[in-house]
Design a protein around this motif. Structure first.
Motif, mmCIF file in Angstrom:
data_model
loop_
_atom_site.group_PDB
_atom_site.id
_atom_site.type_symbol
_atom_site.label_atom_id
_atom_site.label_comp_id
_atom_site.label_asym_id
_atom_site.label_seq_id
_atom_site.Cartn_x
_atom_site.Cartn_y
_atom_site.Cartn_z
ATOM 1 N N TRP A 100 -17.958 -36.280 -20.546
ATOM 2 C CA TRP A 100 -16.855 -35.650 -19.798
ATOM 3 C C TRP A 100 -15.935 -36.714 -19.207
ATOM 4 C CZ3 TRP A 100 -15.532 -35.988 -14.597
ATOM 5 C CH2 TRP A 100 -14.601 -35.059 -14.134
ATOM 6 N N PHE A 101 -16.510 -37.764 -18.674
ATOM 7 C CA PHE A 101 -15.705 -38.812 -18.051
ATOM 8 C C PHE A 101 -14.811 -39.497 -19.083
ATOM 9 C CE2 PHE A 101 -15.085 -43.115 -16.271
ATOM 10 C CZ PHE A 101 -14.507 -42.762 -15.054
ATOM 11 N N GLY A 102 -15.339 -39.723 -20.275
ATOM 12 C CA GLY A 102 -14.516 -40.304 -21.328
ATOM 13 C C GLY A 102 -13.326 -39.424 -21.666
ATOM 14 N N GLU A 103 -13.527 -38.117 -21.633
ATOM 15 C CA GLU A 103 -12.434 -37.178 -21.886
ATOM 16 C C GLU A 103 -11.364 -37.283 -20.799
ATOM 17 O OE1 GLU A 103 -14.581 -33.559 -21.970
ATOM 18 O OE2 GLU A 103 -15.242 -33.785 -24.058
ATOM 19 N N GLN A 104 -11.809 -37.493 -19.567
ATOM 20 C CA GLN A 104 -10.854 -37.635 -18.466
ATOM 21 C C GLN A 104 -10.055 -38.929 -18.581
ATOM 22 O OE1 GLN A 104 -10.708 -34.703 -16.894
ATOM 23 N NE2 GLN A 104 -12.423 -34.392 -18.312
ATOM 24 N N ALA A 153 -13.535 -46.617 -10.707
ATOM 25 C CA ALA A 153 -13.911 -45.213 -10.549
ATOM 26 C C ALA A 153 -14.931 -45.101 -9.422
ATOM 27 C CB ALA A 153 -14.492 -44.658 -11.846
ATOM 28 N N TYR A 154 -14.581 -44.330 -8.410
ATOM 29 C CA TYR A 154 -15.455 -44.141 -7.253
ATOM 30 C C TYR A 154 -15.904 -42.688 -7.225
ATOM 31 C CZ TYR A 154 -16.985 -43.599 -2.393
ATOM 32 O OH TYR A 154 -17.711 -43.324 -1.263
ATOM 33 N N GLY A 164 -4.790 -55.077 -8.253
ATOM 34 C CA GLY A 164 -4.161 -54.843 -9.541
ATOM 35 C C GLY A 164 -4.798 -53.775 -10.388
ATOM 36 N N ALA A 165 -5.642 -52.919 -9.778
ATOM 37 C CA ALA A 165 -6.319 -51.863 -10.529
ATOM 38 C C ALA A 165 -5.889 -50.491 -10.032
ATOM 39 C CB ALA A 165 -7.831 -52.011 -10.386
ATOM 40 N N GLU A 166 -6.088 -49.485 -10.870
ATOM 41 C CA GLU A 166 -5.882 -48.104 -10.459
ATOM 42 C C GLU A 166 -7.214 -47.526 -10.013
ATOM 43 O OE1 GLU A 166 -3.470 -45.457 -12.673
ATOM 44 O OE2 GLU A 166 -2.217 -47.039 -13.530
ATOM 45 N N HIS A 218 -9.551 -51.346 -19.844
ATOM 46 C CA HIS A 218 -10.138 -52.454 -20.587
ATOM 47 C C HIS A 218 -11.401 -52.930 -19.866
ATOM 48 C CE1 HIS A 218 -6.680 -52.617 -23.206
ATOM 49 N NE2 HIS A 218 -5.886 -52.646 -22.155
ATOM 50 N N LYS A 219 -11.347 -52.816 -18.537
ATOM 51 C CA LYS A 219 -12.505 -53.134 -17.703
ATOM 52 C C LYS A 219 -12.643 -52.035 -16.654
ATOM 53 C CE LYS A 219 -12.459 -58.210 -17.938
ATOM 54 N NZ LYS A 219 -12.470 -59.435 -17.096
ATOM 55 N N LEU A 220 -13.811 -51.410 -16.615
ATOM 56 C CA LEU A 220 -14.061 -50.306 -15.687
ATOM 57 C C LEU A 220 -15.134 -50.687 -14.676
ATOM 58 C CD1 LEU A 220 -13.660 -47.246 -14.921
ATOM 59 C CD2 LEU A 220 -15.618 -46.794 -16.421
ATOM 60 N N LEU A 221 -14.805 -50.597 -13.398
ATOM 61 C CA LEU A 221 -15.777 -50.812 -12.327
ATOM 62 C C LEU A 221 -16.205 -49.452 -11.805
ATOM 63 C CD1 LEU A 221 -17.254 -52.828 -10.432
ATOM 64 C CD2 LEU A 221 -15.296 -52.596 -8.868
ATOM 65 N N TRP A 222 -17.505 -49.199 -11.798
ATOM 66 C CA TRP A 222 -18.070 -47.915 -11.395
ATOM 67 C C TRP A 222 -18.714 -48.051 -10.018
ATOM 68 C CZ3 TRP A 222 -17.958 -42.947 -12.040
ATOM 69 C CH2 TRP A 222 -19.051 -42.129 -11.748
#
Length: 274
Positions: free
Chosen positions: A238-242, A129-130, A158-160, A65-69
């Motif tokens: 590609w990242f969206g597919e992952q 995502a790192y 609280g994030a993966e 829902h929220k992505l930190l890059w």
């Protein structure tokens, strides 16, 4: 610490013209990589359905829902289309990728360790995502310790955590003395992911880029390190597919985000993109 500089900025290409070029080139890039295992990862299959809870104690559901890059200047060049793709997929996006840094290993990583806790607190992502940086220098043990620290910091918030291997890039004189560390970083990261199967995952981006920075598949810019709009857009797809494989996320169609203002982002001006 000497920070790598980029070539002198070129004239900024108008976003409207660049957008059409990017859409056409991105379509070609997607066709080029379609025959490859574009979604291949070296980690286990998604555990989203099997794991009863996330680190924050909530039931697993489609995410993010929220992505930190996170990343360095390579990640910075990938952030504009990632943002556009995530927005089209109704995901909030924030990037703290940083030119000349952004890593988590060694002394050069200190700014990252200062910024990350603040971003986790204010942005509250559910997935971080790192992308392994060109500055993750150190022994394998030092790398593993840094990735363990990253995992704990992210999971405690609280994030993966998704750790993504870097694309192949030109190892010039600046990077030559660190080539061994650059090569061991992906394995070090995967070792950490394998120890934390429910909260940390590793994505091998060589399925998209290959391993040769000079090959057309690698989609590097003229400097052999960064990607222009077309390569960055191919990565965003590609990242969206992952994310779909890992978390059940449904990415937006490419034609919903591959054109637009992001194609004229200032990050591409120094790269000689066409």
């Amino acid at each position: 610490m000497n920070i790598k500089t980029t070539p002198s900025p070129l004239l900024h290409r108008p976003a409207r013209r660049t957008a059409g070029l990017v859409l056409a080139a991105t379509t070609a890039a997607i066709a080029l990589t379609a025959c490859q295992a574009s979604g291949t990862t070296t980690d286990r299959p998604s555990t989203a359905a099997a794991d009863p809870q996330t680190p924050g104690g909530q039931k697993n559901a489609t995410k993010p829902h929220k992505l930190l890059w996170m990343g360095d200047s390579i990640g910075e060049a990938q952030a504009p289309p990632l943002h556009a793709a995530m927005k089209a997929g109704h995901v909030e996006f924030k990037s703290i990728a940083a030119a000349g840094g952004g890593g988590v290993v060694g002394e050069i990583a200190q700014p990252t360790w200062e910024e990350l806790p603040k971003a986790l607190k204010t942005f509250t992502p559910d997935v971080v995502a790192y992308q392994i940086t060109t500055y993750d220098w150190g022994t394998a043990d030092e790398q593993r310790a840094a990735y363990e620290r990253l995992a704990k910091t992210v999971n405690d918030a609280g994030a993966e955590l998704l750790i993504v291997s870097a694309p192949p890039f030109k190892v010039d004189d600046f990077y030559a003395s660190h080539e061994a560390a650059i090569k061991t970083a992906p394995k070090s990261a995967k070792d950490v992911a394998d120890k934390h199967p429910n909260t940390v995952r590793f994505l091998d981006a060589s399925a998209l880029w290959g391993t040769d920075s000079t090959a057309a598949k690698a989609q590097r810019g003229k400097d052999g390190i960064h990607s222009c709009q077309q390569g960055s857009a191919a990565f965003a797809k590609w990242f969206g597919e992952q994310l779909n494989k890992q978390y059940g996320f449904t990415p937006a169609a490419v034609d919903q985000w591959a054109t637009g203002a992001w194609t004229g982002d200032k990050v591409y001006a120094p790269l000689g993109c066409k």
